[in-house]
Design an enzyme around this catalytic site. Structure first.
Site, PDB file in Angstrom:
ATOM      1  N   SER A  57       0.844  -1.198   0.000  1.00  0.00           N
ATOM      2  CA  SER A  57       0.000   0.000   0.000  1.00  0.00           C
ATOM      3  C   SER A  57       0.872   1.238   0.000  1.00  0.00           C
ATOM      4  O   SER A  57       0.630   2.188  -0.751  1.00  0.00           O
ATOM      5  CB  SER A  57      -0.880   0.017   1.254  1.00  0.00           C
ATOM      6  OG  SER A  57      -1.635  -1.163   1.333  1.00  0.00           O
ATOM      7  N   LYS A 105       0.243 -10.169   7.718  1.00  0.00           N
ATOM      8  CA  LYS A 105       0.506  -8.810   8.172  1.00  0.00           C
ATOM      9  C   LYS A 105      -0.843  -8.188   8.475  1.00  0.00           C
ATOM     10  O   LYS A 105      -1.787  -8.325   7.689  1.00  0.00           O
ATOM     11  CB  LYS A 105       1.208  -8.049   7.054  1.00  0.00           C
ATOM     12  CG  LYS A 105       1.400  -6.571   7.299  1.00  0.00           C
ATOM     13  CD  LYS A 105       2.090  -5.915   6.101  1.00  0.00           C
ATOM     14  CE  LYS A 105       1.763  -4.435   6.044  1.00  0.00           C
ATOM     15  NZ  LYS A 105       2.222  -3.817   4.787  1.00  0.00           N
ATOM     16  N   GLY A 145       1.291  -4.259  11.012  1.00  0.00           N
ATOM     17  CA  GLY A 145       1.404  -3.470   9.798  1.00  0.00           C
ATOM     18  C   GLY A 145       1.588  -1.988  10.047  1.00  0.00           C
ATOM     19  O   GLY A 145       1.547  -1.196   9.114  1.00  0.00           O
TER      20      GLY A 145
END
Lengths: 295, 295, 295, 295
Positions: B46, B165, B188
């Site tokens: 991300s 995660k 995370g």
């Protein structure tokens, strides 16, 4: 610009044959749709499982839809990616092969930073770069994002943003009260087509039209002729059917309804699961109860 | 299998130069990271704006990370797409160029139909098809989806699913209480690293490590040595800093913190907007208050 | 002011006998609690079904708790209503009969207008008017409201706001990082007691203490002595048990666990439904699996 | 039973004078409402700040409303509490002083355990015990709870449950498609009155009617006469005004609009804050733009 996007559009579903796209089945479906009252098609949308397709597959599908549609039928192509750059790049490819409109779903992965300012910038950049009219697509059930009225107020004034499709349950008045006159608003589900058109929307892109195009067009016609009593009756028939099909089972439900109605639906692509035997029976019964078996 | 995924991993950010990816800047960042205590890298996550990249760009970035990392450093590659088929296809490409693990975020577009059964099927299919260990990635802030404990209980038994995660705020106990012994759970975000490791997690993939890798590693070390008092002090320092950086500005904030810390951050790709002057000052002040200017 | 609120507090459940409150059963429960390691009690909280009681009933219950508690045990009374005026009025009644603290849940009905400013005003007005220390109570699972760190930062400086109880899954670091030194933060569930205390909380108000007070106190003691390994083991035992009891069935589950553990639990007040036979068996098995039958 | 609940109802706001309820101001408002086209009143609802009132205050207010209304005007009294027992008890008091209907908002504090089964039990118990017709009240914006269609399908068959009021944005078709024929459905906001009535609702309880009763009644009349074009125009005028008043400021906004329109609005009870000077100007301008100054 006069209102151009009006009527019922089918958000074309993508036929798979053992996980491969099946252009033959798509052709066969399209040849039937050509004979219906559908105003056009939305290719590469949510219902078309666009997010599960590669770019190559998307272009193949769009190409078939464009080749097989009726002359009078309009094609919108879903071209939204998460980045402005990819959206523009793919939109241009859709233009090259002949799409009439691009429909651009809100990006959503970075939802916390996709402020009104970022979204206005996004739609403006796309509309500046793409040579055909752009539609915004608000789909909170898929994206977890809702376009604000402020965004619509702003982008509806862009000369190359022609309209929007909205699948949210309660924002239609809000959008229609701020958008400009030349901005066509389409309902994104048959469940709200009746109220959306009463409020001023010009039609709908409705998944049930994949299986029952003419019945959906009937609702549109009754609404256009302001035959409110009759329209309301048909609204509830389709509302209840839609709840049993798309509402209960999503894409897999729509595909099975297509199978029942004589189109090729088949299974969705994994990880979406095919319908269970019970799910199939449930949908069959709902279609039967609606009096649409063999319709 | 003994615990293998331990320590601090940086979720590599993707440098852009006027909207193009800049492999040179990436190389330069990696050469600095090589000298740190980082246990490895999460490429194409991300924070790496993976969803804004083409497949070609992704492979170029992964290739640089693999070439430039230290020998002892491990590389996980984010390979999740919306369809099982695309995820497997891209995972195999990541394997070919040398990734150690693939990290697969939950699909999310069809969230209403992504039942536990569908998600278990998804991770199982991917893990069956990919020859290197698979990690599940739970990122509700981005996807609007949360993996249930039931899914983790099931997939953690798969021989080729090595861990997960988790960036959710409150599910760590739930996952750790059901997963198998050989299943490595990583936090995370640095905000929950302290509590996650107290609960049994083996490390973290934390965006702040892009700018302050050694300070993040310090927190890890204090937690490993059960120096709770000291660890807690450092936790609050990093918690507050992270809130000002990633918490307030997301990817753009992390990138600006990298700029301040002597790495190349730059702007995110559109539609994500660059930081305003005020945002930059806010982050600069937060870094200064944390005593990490020039750290 | 030194830290005063520390240890494990039971959020006393309200015994009903055929929909009437049963003060006799309450007395009998209290006499057993007196002999435990509980630091005190939270009367008239969520778990006490306070929102289902009349003001008269509330005062009767509070009176019994105050009379029957051990000398060293502290009593907090839940006194929050939707209006500042009613909260102050009822708080004064709780003071008159001897409560040590009032615990004031966020108002929530007008949630859209309960801005930070309104909530700061609310807690300030209550704390100004009530002669004993006030605790804020953040219970998003019941209220749909979450106190912001900004509110806590501000109200924790009020000389008569002594602390807070938090049942949210992920805000503990946020509150502890902004509150003043004399502000005691309690976890509102045994599921987060372990991490909350690691982060600096001073104890917990945990529903499981209604059935297993000494086991909950054991976890507290292990956490105080920084026996992290042992504490973690006990954490997971109680975490799993709590998920089966309160997590799965709410108040009715806690009450049945009390029945199994030798207290009087009974049925909740309608509209909350009593446990089904299957639900009872599920909880019995969970207690048995935790090794707490006859504990 | 023929349709009885039809037309526009004002959800009477509660006048306060320095935090005390002011029955004099209420009387004066009621005497004006008596001369309007309002079909009746909803006393003790959300807009009446019922949750901020004591039982004694509630009965005083209801009494004034009942005494001062016109002969033909109907009064519904909001009587919902969190427990079945308190709701029944207070409903009986409302019956004694002459209410025509009781309107019972969903309980909500124990939302996780308020299953369909619990809610069906709740409404059934209340309707069995109360000698006047019961209305269900769905108000997710306040309660965080949404009544399912399944609950409505079931309770609408109860001989003493006469209808419902719905303030949710997107459930009207769903409720109207399952409820029995003798079940009157009212929209809970002027924003959805147009679509609700198109779908088959029989009227609305709309906060804007506190300030502009006759304009709201005009919309109702146009809808009854199926003058769709005119109705739509008036819909958007009131939709926009409502967004500026109740939508932006809640109860405080409605009260200020009443002040502007010649009624007594005043301040809401704390913790709700009065409007700022800017808020007042914003509403004044919105009323002016709607052409309703001096209406």
């Amino acid at each position: 610009m006069s209102k151009k996007l009006a009527g019922i559009f089918a958000p074309i579903s993508t036929p798979f044959d053992n996980e491969d796209i099946s252009l033959d089945h798509l052709k066969s479906n399209m040849r039937k749709y050509k004979e219906t009252g559908l105003a056009g098609f939305f290719a590469l949308g949510s219902n078309g499982e666009s997010k599960s397709l590669t770019e190559t597959e998307k272009l193949q599908i769009l190409d078939v839809v464009l080749r097989e549609k009726g002359d009078h039928q309009v094609v919108m192509a879903g071209t939204g990616y998460e980045s402005t750059r990819q959206t523009i790049s793919f939109s241009k490819k859709a233009v090259e092969i002949g799409a009439d409109y691009v429909s651009v779903v809100t990006p959503s992965y970075f939802k916390k930073r996709l402020t009104d300012e970022a979204l206005i910038g996004y739609y403006t950049d796309v509309a500046d770069a793409v040579p055909i009219p752009v539609l915004a697509y608000n789909a909170p059930g898929f994206t977890g994002m809702t376009l604000s009225a402020k965004v619509i107020e702003k982008i509806s004034r862009h000369p190359n943003i022609a309209g929007m499709k909205d699948t949210s349950p309660g924002n239609m008045s809000s959008y229609l009260s701020v958008c400009g006159d030349d901005f066509d608003v389409l309902s994104g589900t048959v469940s709200t087509l009746f109220t959306a058109m009463a409020l001023g929307a010009s039609g709908g892109v409705v998944s049930l039209a994949n299986a029952f195009p003419n019945t959906c067009c009937d609702l549109y016609k009754k609404l256009r002729s302001a035959d409110l009593e009759d329209a309301r009756r048909l609204h509830y028939l389709l509302f209840n059917l839609n709840r049993s099909v798309s509402g209960s089972f999503g894409v897999a439900g729509v595909k099975y309804a297509m199978d029942v109605a004589g189109y090729y639906g088949g299974n969705p692509r994994l990880p979406l699961l095919p319908l269970s035997r019970e799910g199939q029976q449930f949908i069959y019964d709902a279609i039967s109860n609606a009096g649409l078996l063999g319709a």
